[in-house]
Write a protein that holds these residues in place. Structure first.
Motif, short mmCIF file in Angstrom:
data_model
loop_
_atom_site.label_atom_id
_atom_site.label_comp_id
_atom_site.label_asym_id
_atom_site.label_seq_id
_atom_site.Cartn_x
_atom_site.Cartn_y
_atom_site.Cartn_z
N PHE A 32 0.83 -1.21 0.00
CA PHE A 32 0.00 0.00 0.00
C PHE A 32 0.87 1.26 0.00
CE2 PHE A 32 -3.47 -2.77 1.42
CZ PHE A 32 -4.51 -2.24 0.69
N LEU A 33 2.01 1.16 0.67
CA LEU A 33 2.89 2.33 0.77
C LEU A 33 3.73 2.55 -0.48
CD1 LEU A 33 4.30 2.12 4.40
CD2 LEU A 33 3.06 4.04 3.42
N LEU A 34 3.90 1.47 -1.24
CA LEU A 34 4.86 1.50 -2.34
C LEU A 34 4.71 2.67 -3.31
CD1 LEU A 34 7.28 -0.32 -2.90
CD2 LEU A 34 5.93 -1.39 -4.70
N PRO A 35 3.52 2.88 -3.89
CA PRO A 35 3.41 3.98 -4.87
C PRO A 35 3.83 5.33 -4.28
CG PRO A 35 1.33 2.78 -4.70
CD PRO A 35 2.24 2.22 -3.67
N ASN A 36 3.42 5.58 -3.05
CA ASN A 36 3.75 6.84 -2.40
C ASN A 36 5.26 6.96 -2.18
OD1 ASN A 36 2.28 9.06 -1.65
ND2 ASN A 36 2.44 8.61 0.49
N LEU A 37 5.86 5.87 -1.67
CA LEU A 37 7.30 5.91 -1.41
C LEU A 37 8.08 6.05 -2.71
CD1 LEU A 37 7.71 3.29 1.46
CD2 LEU A 37 7.63 5.79 1.57
N PHE A 38 7.59 5.40 -3.77
CA PHE A 38 8.22 5.51 -5.08
C PHE A 38 8.25 6.97 -5.52
CE2 PHE A 38 7.67 5.82 -9.66
CZ PHE A 38 8.74 5.07 -10.13
N LEU A 39 7.10 7.64 -5.41
CA LEU A 39 7.01 9.04 -5.84
C LEU A 39 7.88 9.94 -4.97
CD1 LEU A 39 3.21 9.36 -6.63
CD2 LEU A 39 5.10 9.29 -8.24
N PHE A 40 7.80 9.76 -3.65
CA PHE A 40 8.63 10.58 -2.76
C PHE A 40 10.11 10.33 -3.04
CE2 PHE A 40 5.20 11.01 0.68
CZ PHE A 40 4.93 12.30 0.31
N GLY A 41 10.44 9.05 -3.23
CA GLY A 41 11.84 8.69 -3.45
C GLY A 41 12.40 9.34 -4.69
N PHE A 42 11.69 9.19 -5.80
CA PHE A 42 12.22 9.67 -7.07
C PHE A 42 12.10 11.18 -7.22
CE2 PHE A 42 12.31 5.32 -8.67
CZ PHE A 42 13.52 5.38 -9.34
N PHE A 43 11.02 11.77 -6.69
CA PHE A 43 10.77 13.17 -7.01
C PHE A 43 11.01 14.12 -5.83
CE2 PHE A 43 8.17 10.71 -10.01
CZ PHE A 43 8.86 11.05 -11.16
N THR A 44 11.39 13.56 -4.67
CA THR A 44 11.74 14.45 -3.57
C THR A 44 13.12 14.13 -3.00
OG1 THR A 44 9.41 14.65 -3.02
CG2 THR A 44 10.96 15.43 -1.39
N PHE A 45 13.34 12.85 -2.61
CA PHE A 45 14.60 12.54 -1.95
C PHE A 45 15.77 12.46 -2.92
CE2 PHE A 45 11.55 10.90 1.23
CZ PHE A 45 11.90 11.78 2.23
N LEU A 46 15.56 11.78 -4.04
CA LEU A 46 16.63 11.69 -5.02
C LEU A 46 17.06 13.08 -5.50
CD1 LEU A 46 18.43 9.76 -6.55
CD2 LEU A 46 16.70 9.58 -8.33
N PRO A 47 16.12 13.98 -5.81
CA PRO A 47 16.54 15.34 -6.20
C PRO A 47 17.38 16.03 -5.13
CG PRO A 47 14.24 15.04 -6.73
CD PRO A 47 14.67 13.81 -6.00
N VAL A 48 17.06 15.80 -3.85
CA VAL A 48 17.84 16.45 -2.80
C VAL A 48 19.29 16.01 -2.88
CG1 VAL A 48 18.20 16.58 -0.31
CG2 VAL A 48 15.90 16.78 -1.25
N ILE A 49 19.49 14.68 -3.08
CA ILE A 49 20.86 14.17 -3.16
C ILE A 49 21.56 14.69 -4.41
CG2 ILE A 49 22.23 12.05 -3.33
CD1 ILE A 49 19.78 10.72 -1.82
N LEU A 50 20.83 14.60 -5.56
CA LEU A 50 21.45 15.03 -6.81
C LEU A 50 21.77 16.53 -6.79
CD1 LEU A 50 19.39 13.13 -9.52
CD2 LEU A 50 21.66 12.64 -8.63
#
Lengths: 322, 347
Positions: A32-50
């Motif tokens: 149930f959490l997966l889609p949300n975590l996927f979006l947060f991961g790719f479009f919020t956390f990954l950008p912070v690192i990059l």
């Protein structure tokens, strides 16, 4: 709409049932959490690192593998000033102009906004007729889009616009508002206050209405003067809400871009260029695309925002705990 | 009557502070509604009327009349001086300082009137020419479609994805739940304005730059949405779920048959917020959408605004059409929007 959603949900039910059989109901939570975590991961956390990779590399390539490492050079360039008070003495003078503009903008905007939303909230909290209507009136601009707000005021303030016509009518000197740096800046602050005021009024009004009535009744028994009631009861009890409003408006003030950019485009010259517009221009609008500089500037903005948000979370938590 | 108007609840007469309060509120109504009303009125003025200075409050339209012998309706003027003074004439053409006119009652005889001695006969009316021209000149429907598509799809995805996460976080005990909650609070601290450059790269790698999906997907999961829904779902008693499990309902079925309908009020608030955010969104679409055919209404409006010369006639009409949907939504759902925005802190 419902007729469309029901079959969709039924289709998803099959794989979910199979997953439940394999994982068991408890581990299904992750599905149930997966889609949300996927979006947060790719479009919020990954950008912070990059963002850190962009800020420490140079050139105008977008792909990270094409960008040479330059260490802290982008930050050094941004911070290279003889005097931080004089943007002309800086290597990237536009950045410091934007910082100065943003600071002035925040001070004026937050100041006026808190003052006017407080006044409005206090008045709306009185026993007045048609309170719902008046509340809606002040709230109404919040719903408009920034571009619409900008155009509404641009239409009034243009050289041959309504405001100049009124000034003319009373024999006053007309002004070409949008071409004067000072006026363009002042109007940017004004439309921003006009745009967002209703939101803070609403929060303050809720705060005022949560002050228990019996405190006021006790004050009336003691025949306290209205001014005294305001100073000794309303203001202290409203303080937590006031602080929330202050911090929230600061956080949003730092990020102001939309309405000012649509209103003035940052001009005349760079009179109304704010920090977010500097980032946008360097990264996306200008012709060498200085992604490194834009990223470095956005990291500096992020540091300010994170500090402010931390304060906000701390205050909300303290308020919630009583 | 005055007594009725000035009566306040509880008190007999209006105190002077009440008068001050009403004065402030009246000024507020003028300042908040006035500018938008002025824009709407202006959008119904003809292009020529828009160039008039000083502008007039209401939109006027010149009287037109079909005169036998002429294909098109002719504009009507009133003559102010000379032998024809006081009469209404139809202008055929203007040559220099002289207008060639005919009397509608006598269309055969062409008369000459000095151009300064005639005044247009006008009446208050809404000119829709700006709107019709907008549809001819610009691909308005394309922008409208783009905005609507983004708003609807993004809102549906936001509701689905966030309610699933909120369900997991409110109704399951599992290891790592605290960590996930902390991560979601963390995202509150990272507004999209500070990660524009890397976000652009990632969306580009997904092949979504210059596609409407590139605007829809990155903002679909919002921490505000997860929190709002989770707080509401926590109030739904677990016994209902247990009863459903006894009846062999799958977890997915519990989610969409029980939890979703019971959370309808919170979902409605999130839906309204999402519609507003998406319809009014500006900075990210400005970066992610580059071809004009992909522009949203907001981007189109922004791109038609020049620094010195602006096609105000079309721009005014387009601004009105952009703000109408939100005003309609607002008129019906004002109360929910206000509480929704107040309870979530805006974004």
């Amino acid at each position: 709409m419902l007729s469309l959603i029901t079959p969709l949900m039924q289709i998803i039910e099959w794989p979910m049932r199979a997953l439940q059989r394999i994982l068991g109901p408890r581990k299904l939570a992750w599905v149930f959490l997966l889609p949300n975590l996927f979006l947060f991961g790719f479009f919020t956390f990954l950008p912070v690192i990059l963002n850190f990779f962009y800020a420490t590399t140079g050139s105008d390539h977008i792909l990270l593998e094409d960008r040479p490492y330059v260490g802290m050079r982008n930050f050094d360039e941004l911070m290279n000033c003889t005097s931080y008070l004089d943007p002309n003495s800086c290597q990237i003078d536009l950045f410091w102009r934007a910082v100065h503009n943003t600071l002035w903008f925040i001070v004026l905007q937050v100041g006026f906004m808190v003052f006017f939303s407080m006044t409005t909230a206090l008045i709306l909290n009185r026993k007045i007729r048609a309170r719902g209507f008046f509340r809606a009136v002040f709230f109404f601009p919040v719903l408009l889009s920034p571009v619409v707000v900008a155009l509404v005021w641009k239409w009034i303030l243009q050289d041959q616009g309504a405001l100049n016509a009124v000034l003319d009518h009373f024999g006053l000197q007309t002004v070409n508002w949008m071409l004067s740096p000072t006026w363009a800046f002042a109007w940017s602050v004004f439309i921003s206050v006009w745009f967002h005021m209703g939101f803070y009024t609403l929060i303050l009004l809720a705060g005022l209405q949560s002050i228990p009535r019996d405190v006021y009744e006790a004050a009336a028994m003691d025949a306290a003067s209205p001014w005294r009631v305001f100073r000794k009861i309303t203001l202290p009890l409203l303080m937590p809400t006031m602080v929330v409003v202050l911090v929230l408006s600061l956080i949003k003030g730092v990020q102001t871009f939309d309405e000012v950019y649509a209103f003035t485009g940052g001009g005349p010259g760079s009179a109304t260029t704010l920090v977010i517009q500097f980032i946008y221009q360097n990264g996306f609008a200008g012709a060498p695309r200085l992604f490194g500089l834009a990223s470095a500037a956005s990291i500096l903005v992020a540091i300010v925002l994170i500090a402010l948000t931390a304060v906000q979370l701390w205050i909300t938590r303290r308020n919630a705990n009583g | 009557m005055t007594a009725f108007l000035t009566r306040t609840r509880g008190r007999k007469r209006l105190h002077w502070t009440d008068w001050m309060a009403y004065a402030y509120l009246t000024l507020g109504v003028l300042l908040m509604f006035g500018p938008v009303l002025w824009l709407v009125l202006s959008s119904f003025k003809t292009e020529r009327e828009l160039q008039n200075y000083p502008p007039r409050l209401l939109p006027y339209v010149q009287k037109m009349e079909t005169v036998p012998g002429y294909d098109k309706p002719l504009p009507i003027y009133k003559v102010t001086a000379g032998p024809l003074a006081g009469q209404e004439v139809a202008q055929i053409r203007r040559i220099g300082l002289i207008s060639q006119v005919v009397k509608p009652s006598d269309p055969k005889t062409v008369l000459k009137v000095p151009f300064k001695d005639r005044k247009a006969v006008e009446h208050v009316a809404l000119a829709t020419s700006n709107y019709s021209k907008l549809f001819e000149r610009f691909n308005f429907f394309r922008f409208f479609y783009n905005s609507t598509f983004i708003t609807v799809m993004a809102t549906l995805i936001t509701l689905l994805v966030n309610s699933m996460a909120a369900f997991a976080l409110s109704k399951y005990q599992f290891r790592g739940r605290g960590l996930v909650m902390a991560l979601i609070i963390g995202t509150l601290m990272i507004p999209p304005t500070v990660v524009l450059v890397p976000l652009f790269l990632i969306v580009r790698d997904f092949g979504m730059i210059d596609s409407l999906w590139g605007v829809i997907i990155p903002g679909a999961a919002t921490p505000t949405g997860v929190f709002l829904l989770r707080q509401y779902m926590l109030t739904i008693p677990d016994e209902i779920l247990d009863a459903a499990r006894m009846d062999k309902a799958s977890e997915w079925k519990i989610y969409w048959r029980i939890i979703l309908p019971l959370s309808a009020p919170a979902i409605a608030v999130l839906a309204i917020l999402s519609i507003m955010w998406r319809w009014n969104d500006f900075l990210w679409p400005l970066i992610a959408l580059q071809k004009q055919e992909n522009f949203t209404l907001q981007l189109a409006l922004n791109s038609f605004r020049g620094e010195f010369t602006t096609d105000w006639a079309s721009l005014l009409a387009m601004t009105v059409l952009t703000l109408v949907p939100i005003v309609v939504v607002f008129a019906f759902l004002q109360k929910y929007i206000a509480t929704g925005i107040a309870s979530t802190g805006g974004k």
